[in-house]
Design a protein around this motif. Structure first.
Motif, mmCIF file in Angstrom:
data_model
loop_
_atom_site.group_PDB
_atom_site.id
_atom_site.type_symbol
_atom_site.label_atom_id
_atom_site.label_comp_id
_atom_site.label_asym_id
_atom_site.label_seq_id
_atom_site.Cartn_x
_atom_site.Cartn_y
_atom_site.Cartn_z
ATOM 1 N N CYS A 27 0.820 -1.214 0.000
ATOM 2 C CA CYS A 27 0.000 0.000 0.000
ATOM 3 C C CYS A 27 0.856 1.267 0.000
ATOM 4 C CB CYS A 27 -0.920 -0.007 1.218
ATOM 5 S SG CYS A 27 -2.077 1.351 1.204
ATOM 6 N N ALA A 44 2.200 1.793 -3.367
ATOM 7 C CA ALA A 44 1.108 2.111 -4.298
ATOM 8 C C ALA A 44 0.644 3.556 -4.117
ATOM 9 C CB ALA A 44 -0.053 1.138 -4.100
ATOM 10 N N CYS A 45 0.745 4.079 -2.881
ATOM 11 C CA CYS A 45 0.400 5.494 -2.651
ATOM 12 C C CYS A 45 1.331 6.386 -3.480
ATOM 13 C CB CYS A 45 0.523 5.848 -1.171
ATOM 14 S SG CYS A 45 -0.842 5.222 -0.174
ATOM 15 N N ALA A 52 0.405 6.140 -7.069
ATOM 16 C CA ALA A 52 -0.813 6.895 -7.382
ATOM 17 C C ALA A 52 -0.476 8.353 -7.711
ATOM 18 C CB ALA A 52 -1.791 6.822 -6.204
ATOM 19 N N SER A 107 2.153 -2.392 -7.746
ATOM 20 C CA SER A 107 1.634 -1.085 -7.328
ATOM 21 C C SER A 107 0.815 -0.448 -8.446
ATOM 22 C CB SER A 107 2.781 -0.164 -6.888
ATOM 23 O OG SER A 107 3.659 0.101 -7.965
ATOM 24 N N CYS A 111 -3.405 0.296 -8.327
ATOM 25 C CA CYS A 111 -4.061 1.550 -8.710
ATOM 26 C C CYS A 111 -5.087 1.298 -9.802
ATOM 27 C CB CYS A 111 -3.019 2.567 -9.186
ATOM 28 S SG CYS A 111 -1.932 3.122 -7.860
ATOM 29 N N VAL A 116 -6.641 3.465 -4.002
ATOM 30 C CA VAL A 116 -5.399 2.727 -3.763
ATOM 31 C C VAL A 116 -5.643 1.631 -2.734
ATOM 32 C CG1 VAL A 116 -3.018 2.905 -2.986
ATOM 33 C CG2 VAL A 116 -4.042 4.781 -4.295
#
Lengths: 332, 497
Positions: A57, A60-61, A64, A253, A257, A274
């Protein structure tokens, strides 16, 4: 052919529904596994899912942010690997905490370098970050001669992955913190708004007096900072410098998204999307392991979920999609 | 004689909205049929149905008396319905010849490229039909918008063409190019083609249309009446539902100089331009396509690198520096709203606040409440319709998108100069009035306005004086109240001026 223009009421209804789409998908996947997969819904297993999800996560943030900017970031995987190698090599000089920090700094520096090349020279993000993926992998492998090296065992080194605060595992806390920071950046900060503007139409953003280059650079830098946190947790978890630490990180990742409904075209994307995408991926990975699927089958399942999720988001619903496929020739 | 194409009592609903409620349209061979209506009247829906891009819910299409059903644009084209769109569908990186051959390529089943390109002589002949003289190997990206529009028409009329659908074909054309287009249209008509002509410009309807259909709320309120039987007022009344007064707007006395350009050269071939725009003054910049009028306007706003000096209220503005320009209070509404203005996937509100983020987030923290409080009055003043500030900008009509760009610039803190390019291109009459009102209002508040437009009525109605640009130099100055013909002569370069 001309784009099929939907009228306003249909579109606004669709837009109201779409933020929920990611959440419904996540809930649906959860219920499906809870019923079909033995031991999936046990609390111990769910905490494990959350722990794995949280690590992905955070990265992935960062991804994003880059997607909101209309870019893409492939270098996450090998920059995390380089971070683990540098971190472990630095422990004798800087101590366990200092070593991990040095590893994180490497990832941030790679993000900054990506941002400088993309914003300063106008190079395509795809090429720059792909090149950086290879460069960091090469650097990580050559620093340790291609072999993993173990970190001296210490509680401080293991804490980011194995520690807990008030019984909550540290990775989960970090994941929650990352989502909160991302949400604040995207919806409540000027910088976040400038990311949306620069991603939605860079020419219009420049003509509106926005320093698109600086905004883009900062985006890749902040994305690097998110990935640095993931790199530190991963390094701590394996307790060693691994030149092949997280080869799938960039793709997972991006997939998270995409499953959450963030388009790759830029200008769109929110924090809750996300979270949903990451949870779906973590649950899938967990379920195929519990079901003893072979590795090859895991990858197939993941592929179906990613493409299926994006198809559904683009078409709105299956009936619309099928009707379109059946009534129109592809090049009409 | 059987109609070339009859669209009979067509109905189409999108969700709860009835876009068309039984509209009919009969196109006769050899006649130009104008389709008029405000944005949202159902024009584009009807056109999409005719060209096969949408299927009707009810009603029938007939060609030469026989019922037809188009399941795709391709099928409609095979039947001889050729659409020319407002948004060009050329391939910018391919050459003129390759673009001209694109349809032939689409129709052939053979993969060999040699059979897919038109013979050069034939390609040149097609260009000749629209009066274009171009290097066949030049990439399309190097052409002006006007040339591209003519090329698109040349590409299409080369085909078996029974119904030509022209959707705002002149939006990007100058007067001579438009005149050339009308010639082509008449020539095709003489050969028996039916032409459907969609335009917002009443002048053009006067110039080419034989018959007129006006849509309002999804119905034909004037259905195929010969143009000669209708007055302009009758047309406007039919479109709007009420009579509108042609507004002559009060403009203030100009004050002190605000925007001063000295030796400004937007391009290497341009003559250095000197001009002064005073507080409360509206200066028109007029010129044919390619004259350099739009480029000069963009340079005045700091939107384009240029040689020379620019000063705003006594402070130097480095040419091409939009950040500094916005800080000095220079607004800029670009001419190409899709490419340079709009943030299509962001909300109307976010589009409006794009120039004002610094003021809205003093410490870097953006407050949605403050944003709404500051920006909503501007959206209200520009009469955004529908008034849904959270809706994405791309879902609004062209006129309302243009209103968003106006609102964005009017909201700039300490606005001193507003440079507006083609503010009402492809915009319906009501939105045009709103935009003209806003320009006159902002001048009355002491802002210096530069209005670059190819719409002469707009320039004459709104500007204190009009600078005429020809071949990259300011060639003449026409004062407010001068006869329209003076301006036309100056544009064409006929008068000594």
């Amino acid at each position: 052919m001309t784009a099929l223009a939907l009228p306003l009421p249909v579109r606004s209804a669709w837009r109201r529904w779409r933020p929920g789409a990611a959440a419904w998908t996540t809930l649906g996947v959860f219920l499906l596994f809870a019923v079909l997969v033995p031991r999936f819904a046990s609390s111990g297993n769910l905490v494990n899912v959350l722990r794995v999800a949280a690590i992905l996560c955070v990265a992935a943030c960062g991804q994003a942010i880059v997607l909101v900017l209309g870019g893409i970031e492939f270098s996450f995987g090998s920059s995390a690997a380089l971070a683990s190698v540098v971190g472990v090599l630095a422990v004798p000089w800087l101590g366990p905490a200092g070593g991990l920090a040095a590893g994180g700094a490497v990832v941030i520096a790679i993000g900054a370098l990506n941002g400088a090349l993309i914003a300063g020279f106008g190079l395509p993000p795809f090429v720059v970050t792909l090149g950086m993926l290879m460069a960091a992998a090469g650097a990580a492998a050559s620093l340790v001669g291609g072999q993993p090296i173990d970190a001296p065992p210490s509680a401080a080194f293991a804490w980011p992955a194995a520690g807990s605060v008030a019984t909550i595992p540290v990775p989960i806390l970090l994941g929650a913190a990352a989502v909160t920071v991302l949400h604040a950046l995207l919806s409540r900060s000027r910088l976040g708004r400038l990311w949306y503007l620069a991603g939605a139409n860079p020419v219009a953003a420049r003509l509106s007096g926005i320093a698109v280059g600086r905004v883009t650079f900062l985006g890749y830098l902040v994305a690097g900072a998110f990935c640095a946190v993931t790199a530190v947790v991963l390094t701590s978890r394996v307790g060693s410098g691994q030149p092949n630490l997280a080869p799938n990180l960039p793709f997972e990742s991006i997939a998270a998204c995409a499953i959450g409904g963030i388009p790759l075209a830029g200008g769109e994307g929110r924090a809750h999307q996300v979270v949903c995408g990451v949870l779906v991926i973590a649950m899938m990975n967990n379920a195929v392991v519990l079901l003893n699927f072979p590795i090859a089958a895991q990858q197939l399942v993941m592929a179906v979920v990613i493409i299926g999720a994006v198809l559904l988001q683009n078409a709105g619903s299956l009936p619309v999609m099928l009707r379109r496929a059946l009534t129109r020739r592809p090049n009409a | 004689m059987a109609a070339s194409l009859e669209a009979d009592r067509i109905a189409k609903a999108f969700g709860a909205t009835l876009a068309l409620r039984g509209a009919s349209l009969h196109l006769q061979p050899g006649r130009v049929h104008a389709l008029l209506g405000e944005n949202g009247a159902g024009k584009s829906t009807l056109v999409k149905i005719i060209v096969g891009a949408l299927a009707p819910d009810a009603g029938a299409l007939r060609m030469a008396g026989r019922p037809v059903v188009f399941r795709s644009v391709r099928e409609a084209m095979a039947a001889g319905i050729v659409p020319i769109h407002q948004h060009l569908s050329l391939f910018p990186h391919l050459s003129v010849l390759e673009n001209l051959s694109a349809f032939a390529l689409g129709c052939t089943r053979r993969a060999a490229a040699s059979s897919a390109l038109l013979p050069r002589a034939e390609a040149a002949a097609r260009l000749e039909t629209v009066g274009l003289h171009l290097d066949l190997d030049q990439p399309v990206a190097a052409l002006s918008l006007g040339q591209r529009q003519l090329l698109e028409i040349a590409r299409s009329v080369g085909r078996e063409c029974r119904v030509l659908v022209l959707d705002e074909p002149t939006a990007a054309l100058n007067h001579s190019e438009a005149a050339r287009l009308f010639e082509v249209v008449r020539r095709l008509c003489a050969a028996g083609t039916a032409v459907l002509f969609i335009s917002h410009r009443l002048d053009e309807i006067d110039a080419v249309a034989d018959d007129v259909t006006v849509l309002r709320d999804g119905r034909a309120v004037i259905a195929g009446t010969p143009r000669s039987h209708l007055s302009r007022e009758a047309l406007v009344r039919a479109m709007l539902g009420t009579a509108v007064a042609a507004a002559t707007r009060h403009l203030p006395e100009p004050g002190a100089p605000v925007l001063v350009a000295a030796g400004l050269r937007p391009g290497p071939g341009d003559a250095p331009a000197d001009c002064v725009v005073r507080a409360g003054e509206v200066v028109g910049l007029a010129g044919l396509v390619g004259s350099g009028a739009l480029e000069l306007a963009a340079a005045l706003a700091g939107a384009r690198p240029a040689a020379g000096q620019l000063h705003v209220a006594g402070r130097r503005l480095p040419p091409g520096d939009r950040q500094q320009a916005v800080a000095l209070g220079v607004g800029y509404v670009p001419g190409d709203r899709h490419a340079e203005g709009l943030f299509p996937v962001l909300s109307a509100l976010q589009n409006a606040s794009a120039c004002s983020t610094r003021g809205l987030a003093p410490a870097g923290v953006l407050s949605p409440a403050r944003e709404a409080a500051r920006m909503l009055p501007w959206l209200r003043r520009m009469k955004l319709h529908p008034f849904l500030p959270a809706m994405k900008a791309r879902t609004f009509s062209g006129g309302n998108q243009q209103k968003l760009l106006m609102a964005r610039n009017l909201a700039i803190d300490g606005l001193r100069v507003l440079v507006v390019l083609e503010p009402t291109r492809g915009v319906d009459i009501a939105a045009r009035e709103t935009i003209h009102d806003a320009i006159a209002d902002i001048a009355r508040q002491g802002v210096a306005v530069v209005l670059a437009t190819s719409d002469l009525d707009e320039a004459m109605a709104l500007a204190h004086r009009v600078l005429v640009v020809r071949h990259g130099r300011i060639a003449a100055e026409i004062l407010r109240g001068a006869a329209r013909t003076n301006l036309l002569d100056a544009l064409a370069g006929q008068a000594a001026a």
